[in-house]
Design an enzyme around this catalytic site. Structure first.
Site, PDB file in Angstrom:
ATOM      1  N   LYS A 107       0.814  -1.213   0.000  1.00 58.24           N
ATOM      2  CA  LYS A 107       0.000   0.000   0.000  1.00 58.24           C
ATOM      3  C   LYS A 107       0.853   1.270   0.000  1.00 58.24           C
ATOM      4  CE  LYS A 107      -4.284  -1.951   1.738  1.00 58.24           C
ATOM      5  NZ  LYS A 107      -3.965  -3.377   1.966  1.00 58.24           N
TER       6      LYS A 107
HETATM    7  C1  LIG Z   1      -4.557  -4.425   1.339  1.00 59.95           C
HETATM    8  C2  LIG Z   1      -3.828  -5.710   1.347  1.00 59.95           C
HETATM    9  C3  LIG Z   1      -4.171  -6.765   0.475  1.00 59.95           C
HETATM   10  C4  LIG Z   1      -5.347  -6.703  -0.460  1.00 59.95           C
HETATM   11  O1  LIG Z   1      -5.164  -5.841  -1.538  1.00 59.95           O
HETATM   12  P1  LIG Z   1      -6.404  -5.396  -2.422  1.00 59.95           P
HETATM   13  O2  LIG Z   1      -5.891  -4.359  -3.332  1.00 59.95           O
HETATM   14  O3  LIG Z   1      -7.427  -4.859  -1.448  1.00 59.95           O
HETATM   15  O4  LIG Z   1      -6.915  -6.604  -3.117  1.00 59.95           O
HETATM   16  C5  LIG Z   1      -3.393  -7.915   0.483  1.00 59.95           C
HETATM   17  N1  LIG Z   1      -2.370  -8.037   1.327  1.00 59.95           N
HETATM   18  C6  LIG Z   1      -2.013  -7.061   2.191  1.00 59.95           C
HETATM   19  C7  LIG Z   1      -0.874  -7.292   3.107  1.00 59.95           C
HETATM   20  C8  LIG Z   1      -2.731  -5.867   2.232  1.00 59.95           C
HETATM   21  O5  LIG Z   1      -2.371  -4.902   3.106  1.00 59.95           O
END
Ligand SMILES: *Cc1c(COP(=O)(O)O)cnc(C)c1O
Length: 435
Positions: A107
């Protein structure tokens, strides 16, 4: 760059408008009016470029004149200041590590780029931009560290007391400056409801300039395309040009960005989504009927999503054509027992310690390989550093995790958080008090 809403293809808004008001009134999602095609010569020679050079080319193709290239270069270089290496576990399977940014989760790509774009569009003298975000863990850390020190912005993060891990809480609560953490005596859903009410509060919006840092924001989607191109460049440097990406999916923003990269001309053979038992999309791909369910708590809690908000974008890219979708995306679902087993297997077989989300991607990539043998490279995405999920990882294995230096430093910083009851009145009073 002009964008339409998935619910109204006649609508046109500017990139800036879509960044600050991420949700169209009609509750659709913004999509680029045209998906630009990258120069095939660039793709053929992509192994010659750095991650930052690739990011600039891709971002500039998408955003166009809305941010002049010299400014965009500054934004990209500042936001994407960490690597995303592809590491091979065996001859045909590799992991794309997306956790080398400041909050140790993928993220960071979205949050850091978004924060700088928002900062760029916020002119000097503009009213302070108040970013509100509810988090179950990873989003808050990425947003906090992404916006830290970005002029003209202030971030208020709501997180559920006792329900985030130690590293996650430290990333939320040790920043100071323009970042404020509210420790809510309730659940993630309570946090989300409070934020939602604030956005719907006309009175509050008349005095504060509120914006969300939600994962549906187009400025979070764009930078998530970068690492698909970068992974491909790394493979190409090794003479590999056939790749299947497996993505651990919750809200389907990450895999959505991969599909956008594909639509821009990245030659990806296939995409695989791995989910936990929150399996709305896998069920949809099987049955053709989209039936969201309330979310269920799992070890891979950043993927506990019952109604994936980015799915409509993917549908839109494929004009809702189910057969076409099935031809490009496969999906597999795993429960907590299988997830634990996979983390164990990764450690024992490859000496690789993965977070539970990454372990699900590993399982899905192995399942796809069994179902569809071929000469492609399987690349599964590692979305977070294991140090963020101590409760989900076997104790003996977790003891072997090397904490990144930054995580060690964090534990020495004082916790700065304000307690909040689940009361909208209290939340509003807090926001108004600091005007
Ligand atoms: C947010 C997140 C996901 C999921 O990603 P999306 O874009 O919502 O599908 C997977 N793994 C981790 C560690 C995350 O923080």
């Amino acid at each position: 760059m002009k964008l339409y809403s998935t619910n109204n293809k006649a609508l046109r808004v500017s990139f800036q408008e879509a960044v600050f008001n991420a949700l169209p009134q009609d509750k659709g999602l913004y999509m680029p009016e045209v998906i630009p095609q990258l120069d095939p010569f660039f793709i053929q020679n992509i192994q010659q470029y750095s991650l930052q050079e690739i990011a600039l080319t891709v971002a500039s193709a998408l955003i166009g004149d809305d941010i002049p290239k010299a400014d965009l270069k500054k934004i990209v270089d500042d936001a994407i200041n960490f690597d995303a290496p592809v590491k091979f576990l065996n001859a045909e399977t590799a992991v794309l590590e997306l956790f080398h940014g400041p909050s140790y989760a993928f993220k960071d790509f979205g949050a850091r780029f978004m924060s700088r774009v928002m900062g760029y569009f916020s002119q000097k003298g503009d009213q302070l931009l108040d970013v509100l975000v509810a988090t179950s863990g990873d989003t808050g850390g990425a947003v906090a560290l992404g916006f830290l020190g970005v002029e003209g912005t202030r971030v208020t993060i709501l997180y559920p007391k006792g329900k985030v891990s130690k590293v996650q809480e430290e990333q939320l609560t040790t920043n100071g400056q323009n970042i404020r953490a509210l420790e809510v005596d309730g659940t993630f859903d309570d946090c989300q409801a409070l934020v939602k009410e604030a956005f719907n509060d006309t009175e509050l919006n008349s005095v504060l300039r509120l914006t969300s840092a939600n994962s549906i924001n187009i400025s979070r989607l764009i930078p998530q395309t970068f690492y698909y191109f970068w992974a491909y460049a790394q493979l190409k440097a090794q003479g590999i040009s056939e790749v299947v990406f497996t993505v651990p999916s919750g809200n389907f923003g990450n895999i959505g960005a991969g599909l956008l990269a594909y639509k821009m001309g990245l030659p990806v053979t296939h995409f695989v989504a791995g989910t936990n038992v929150n399996d709305t999309v896998p069920r949809f791909l099987r049955s053709g009927s989209y039936e969201p369910k309330p979310s269920v708590q799992t070890l891979a809690n950043a993927m506990d999503v019952g109604n994936p908000s980015n799915w409509v974008r993917i549908q839109d890219m494929f004009d809702g054509d189910l057969e076409h979708l099935r031809g490009m995306i496969s999906s597999y679902t795993y429960d907590d027992v299988a997830t634990e087993q996979a983390m164990k297997e990764l450690y024992e077989k490859y000496n690789y310690i993965a977070c539970p989300h990454t372990a699900i991607a590993y399982l899905a990539s192995e399942a796809y390989r069994r179902d569809t043998p071929g000469t492609y490279a399987s690349v599964f995405l590692s979305t977070a550093h294991p140090c963020k999920f101590p409760d989900a990882i076997d104790e003996a294995v977790f003891a072997k995790v090397t904490l990144p230096k930054g995580a060690v430093d964090l534990s020495n910083k004082p916790k700065l958080a304000t307690d909040l009851k689940v009361s909208y009145e209290d939340f509003k009073a807090y926001l108004l008090a600091s005007r």
